[in-house]
Motif scaffolding. Structure first.
Motif, PDB file in Angstrom:
ATOM      1  N   GLU A  10      32.346  46.325  39.503  1.00  0.00           N
ATOM      2  CA  GLU A  10      31.324  46.524  40.540  1.00  0.00           C
ATOM      3  C   GLU A  10      31.845  46.152  41.936  1.00  0.00           C
ATOM      4  OE1 GLU A  10      28.070  47.587  39.707  1.00  0.00           O
ATOM      5  OE2 GLU A  10      28.968  47.937  37.741  1.00  0.00           O
ATOM      6  N   GLN A  11      32.837  45.298  42.002  1.00  0.00           N
ATOM      7  CA  GLN A  11      33.338  44.787  43.274  1.00  0.00           C
ATOM      8  C   GLN A  11      34.513  45.626  43.790  1.00  0.00           C
ATOM      9  OE1 GLN A  11      32.254  42.111  45.098  1.00  0.00           O
ATOM     10  NE2 GLN A  11      30.546  41.975  43.669  1.00  0.00           N
ATOM     11  N   PRO A  12      34.638  45.762  45.113  1.00  0.00           N
ATOM     12  CA  PRO A  12      35.853  46.399  45.648  1.00  0.00           C
ATOM     13  C   PRO A  12      37.045  45.468  45.401  1.00  0.00           C
ATOM     14  CG  PRO A  12      34.483  45.560  47.432  1.00  0.00           C
ATOM     15  CD  PRO A  12      33.705  45.363  46.160  1.00  0.00           C
ATOM     16  N   GLU A  13      38.223  46.056  45.203  1.00  0.00           N
ATOM     17  CA  GLU A  13      39.406  45.246  44.934  1.00  0.00           C
ATOM     18  C   GLU A  13      39.837  44.492  46.187  1.00  0.00           C
ATOM     19  OE1 GLU A  13      42.399  47.794  43.274  1.00  0.00           O
ATOM     20  OE2 GLU A  13      41.569  47.560  41.271  1.00  0.00           O
ATOM     21  N   HIS A  14      40.174  43.233  45.980  1.00  0.00           N
ATOM     22  CA  HIS A  14      40.719  42.409  47.063  1.00  0.00           C
ATOM     23  C   HIS A  14      41.497  41.248  46.440  1.00  0.00           C
ATOM     24  CE1 HIS A  14      37.112  40.085  46.082  1.00  0.00           C
ATOM     25  NE2 HIS A  14      37.708  39.046  46.647  1.00  0.00           N
ATOM     26  N   ILE A  15      42.312  40.616  47.238  1.00  0.00           N
ATOM     27  CA  ILE A  15      43.116  39.496  46.771  1.00  0.00           C
ATOM     28  C   ILE A  15      42.880  38.318  47.705  1.00  0.00           C
ATOM     29  CG2 ILE A  15      45.460  38.631  46.397  1.00  0.00           C
ATOM     30  CD1 ILE A  15      46.264  41.545  45.788  1.00  0.00           C
ATOM     31  N   ASP A  16      42.631  37.155  47.123  1.00  0.00           N
ATOM     32  CA  ASP A  16      42.480  35.923  47.890  1.00  0.00           C
ATOM     33  C   ASP A  16      43.610  34.978  47.510  1.00  0.00           C
ATOM     34  OD1 ASP A  16      40.015  36.655  49.092  1.00  0.00           O
ATOM     35  OD2 ASP A  16      38.934  36.059  47.285  1.00  0.00           O
ATOM     36  N   PHE A  17      44.182  34.303  48.502  1.00  0.00           N
ATOM     37  CA  PHE A  17      45.189  33.278  48.259  1.00  0.00           C
ATOM     38  C   PHE A  17      44.578  31.927  48.633  1.00  0.00           C
ATOM     39  CE2 PHE A  17      47.728  37.069  49.131  1.00  0.00           C
ATOM     40  CZ  PHE A  17      48.652  37.029  48.107  1.00  0.00           C
ATOM     41  N   HIS A  18      44.693  30.971  47.747  1.00  0.00           N
ATOM     42  CA  HIS A  18      44.264  29.605  48.034  1.00  0.00           C
ATOM     43  C   HIS A  18      45.537  28.757  48.037  1.00  0.00           C
ATOM     44  CE1 HIS A  18      39.996  30.585  47.354  1.00  0.00           C
ATOM     45  NE2 HIS A  18      40.499  31.433  46.474  1.00  0.00           N
ATOM     46  N   VAL A  19      46.000  28.386  49.227  1.00  0.00           N
ATOM     47  CA  VAL A  19      47.283  27.698  49.348  1.00  0.00           C
ATOM     48  C   VAL A  19      47.151  26.502  50.289  1.00  0.00           C
ATOM     49  CG1 VAL A  19      48.629  29.781  48.886  1.00  0.00           C
ATOM     50  CG2 VAL A  19      48.040  29.213  51.226  1.00  0.00           C
ATOM     51  N   ARG A  20      48.098  25.587  50.174  1.00  0.00           N
ATOM     52  CA  ARG A  20      48.144  24.439  51.084  1.00  0.00           C
ATOM     53  C   ARG A  20      48.820  24.813  52.404  1.00  0.00           C
ATOM     54  NH1 ARG A  20      49.863  21.629  46.162  1.00  0.00           N
ATOM     55  NH2 ARG A  20      47.969  20.710  45.312  1.00  0.00           N
ATOM     56  N   LYS A  21      49.792  25.745  52.297  1.00  0.00           N
ATOM     57  CA  LYS A  21      50.576  26.123  53.469  1.00  0.00           C
ATOM     58  C   LYS A  21      51.082  27.557  53.270  1.00  0.00           C
ATOM     59  CE  LYS A  21      54.899  24.838  55.681  1.00  0.00           C
ATOM     60  NZ  LYS A  21      56.085  24.003  55.569  1.00  0.00           N
ATOM     61  N   VAL A  22      51.105  28.345  54.331  1.00  0.00           N
ATOM     62  CA  VAL A  22      51.605  29.712  54.254  1.00  0.00           C
ATOM     63  C   VAL A  22      53.103  29.690  54.524  1.00  0.00           C
ATOM     64  CG1 VAL A  22      51.481  32.027  55.226  1.00  0.00           C
ATOM     65  CG2 VAL A  22      49.403  30.673  55.007  1.00  0.00           C
ATOM     66  N   THR A  23      53.874  30.209  53.561  1.00  0.00           N
ATOM     67  CA  THR A  23      55.328  30.270  53.705  1.00  0.00           C
ATOM     68  C   THR A  23      55.754  31.711  53.976  1.00  0.00           C
ATOM     69  OG1 THR A  23      55.697  30.677  51.352  1.00  0.00           O
ATOM     70  CG2 THR A  23      55.583  28.358  52.067  1.00  0.00           C
ATOM     71  N   GLU A  24      57.008  31.890  54.353  1.00  0.00           N
ATOM     72  CA  GLU A  24      57.536  33.241  54.582  1.00  0.00           C
ATOM     73  C   GLU A  24      57.469  34.061  53.295  1.00  0.00           C
ATOM     74  OE1 GLU A  24      58.394  34.924  57.367  1.00  0.00           O
ATOM     75  OE2 GLU A  24      57.557  33.148  58.339  1.00  0.00           O
ATOM     76  N   GLU A  25      57.756  33.419  52.170  1.00  0.00           N
ATOM     77  CA  GLU A  25      57.703  34.115  50.878  1.00  0.00           C
ATOM     78  C   GLU A  25      56.298  34.646  50.604  1.00  0.00           C
ATOM     79  OE1 GLU A  25      59.080  33.359  46.272  1.00  0.00           O
ATOM     80  OE2 GLU A  25      58.447  31.636  47.462  1.00  0.00           O
ATOM     81  N   MET A  26      55.288  33.846  50.913  1.00  0.00           N
ATOM     82  CA  MET A  26      53.903  34.286  50.711  1.00  0.00           C
ATOM     83  C   MET A  26      53.548  35.434  51.644  1.00  0.00           C
ATOM     84  SD  MET A  26      51.862  30.772  50.206  1.00  0.00           S
ATOM     85  CE  MET A  26      52.431  29.536  49.080  1.00  0.00           C
ATOM     86  N   LYS A  27      54.048  35.374  52.869  1.00  0.00           N
ATOM     87  CA  LYS A  27      53.814  36.476  53.815  1.00  0.00           C
ATOM     88  C   LYS A  27      54.445  37.766  53.291  1.00  0.00           C
ATOM     89  CE  LYS A  27      53.579  33.700  58.039  1.00  0.00           C
ATOM     90  NZ  LYS A  27      54.251  33.392  59.307  1.00  0.00           N
ATOM     91  N   ASP A  28      55.651  37.645  52.730  1.00  0.00           N
ATOM     92  CA  ASP A  28      56.332  38.811  52.163  1.00  0.00           C
ATOM     93  C   ASP A  28      55.551  39.382  50.985  1.00  0.00           C
ATOM     94  OD1 ASP A  28      58.340  38.605  54.027  1.00  0.00           O
ATOM     95  OD2 ASP A  28      59.775  37.653  52.659  1.00  0.00           O
ATOM     96  N   ILE A  29      55.033  38.509  50.124  1.00  0.00           N
ATOM     97  CA  ILE A  29      54.233  38.953  48.973  1.00  0.00           C
ATOM     98  C   ILE A  29      52.988  39.681  49.458  1.00  0.00           C
ATOM     99  CG2 ILE A  29      52.788  38.157  47.053  1.00  0.00           C
ATOM    100  CD1 ILE A  29      54.909  35.907  46.647  1.00  0.00           C
ATOM    101  N   ALA A  30      52.312  39.118  50.446  1.00  0.00           N
ATOM    102  CA  ALA A  30      51.104  39.748  50.985  1.00  0.00           C
ATOM    103  C   ALA A  30      51.428  41.107  51.613  1.00  0.00           C
ATOM    104  CB  ALA A  30      50.443  38.831  52.010  1.00  0.00           C
ATOM    105  N   ALA A  31      52.533  41.179  52.340  1.00  0.00           N
ATOM    106  CA  ALA A  31      52.933  42.457  52.960  1.00  0.00           C
ATOM    107  C   ALA A  31      53.255  43.487  51.894  1.00  0.00           C
ATOM    108  CB  ALA A  31      54.125  42.244  53.881  1.00  0.00           C
ATOM    109  N   THR A  32      53.933  43.068  50.842  1.00  0.00           N
ATOM    110  CA  THR A  32      54.271  43.979  49.745  1.00  0.00           C
ATOM    111  C   THR A  32      53.010  44.494  49.065  1.00  0.00           C
ATOM    112  OG1 THR A  32      56.372  42.872  49.376  1.00  0.00           O
ATOM    113  CG2 THR A  32      55.517  44.198  47.558  1.00  0.00           C
TER     114      THR A  32
END
Length: 143
Positions: A10-32
């Motif tokens: 029923e819900q539109p697809e989306h992704i949530d990240f719950h993190v302590r700190k945003v790293t470059e690796e996480m930014k790359d994952i989100a961009a991908t």
């Protein structure tokens, strides 16, 4: 790290990240993830065909026209090389003013004594890195 999937048709697809700190690796994952659903359009005869980014081997300018090569076919494109660069993920790199290569389709590189680089693709096609882009390619590959 804990990973959960919540399936709700029923819900539109989306992704949530719950993190302590945003790293470059996480930014790359989100961009991908953001770019994984990007499609580009190829033209062949009177057909307009959607092409998945992951299927693109190279995008090349030839005789004033831009072509998209997949592992199965070659399509004409309406966009220019610089427009593709703006929307393609990091695995694509410009090797000359008229060509972009998907590094996932490179079999190996041949380095010459005069500093040029020849790319041998998995489909046995060859591509040459122009002198202007040699340093950038070497940095990207760590060589």
């Amino acid at each position: 790290m804990k990973i959960n999937f919540f399936i709700d048709e029923e819900q539109p697809e989306h992704i949530d990240f719950h993190v302590r700190k945003v790293t470059e690796e996480m930014k790359d994952i989100a961009a991908t993830l953001k770019q994984s659903d990007i499609q580009i359009w190829g033209y062949r005869d009177r057909e307009v065909v959607p092409i998945k980014i992951d299927d693109v081997v190279r995008i090349k300018t030839e005789s004033g026209e831009v072509y998209i090569q997949t592992d199965r076919d070659i399509y004409k494109a309406k966009k220019r090389i610089y427009q593709f660069l703006e929307l393609l993920p990091k695995k694509f790199i410009q090797i000359s003013s008229g060509e972009i290569i998907n590094f996932e389709f490179i079999d190996h590189l041949e380095l010459s004594g005069n500093g040029t680089i020849k790319l041998i693709l998995l489909n046995k096609n060859e591509a040459y890195v122009s002198r202007r882009f040699v340093a950038k390619i070497k940095r990207s590959l760590g060589i």
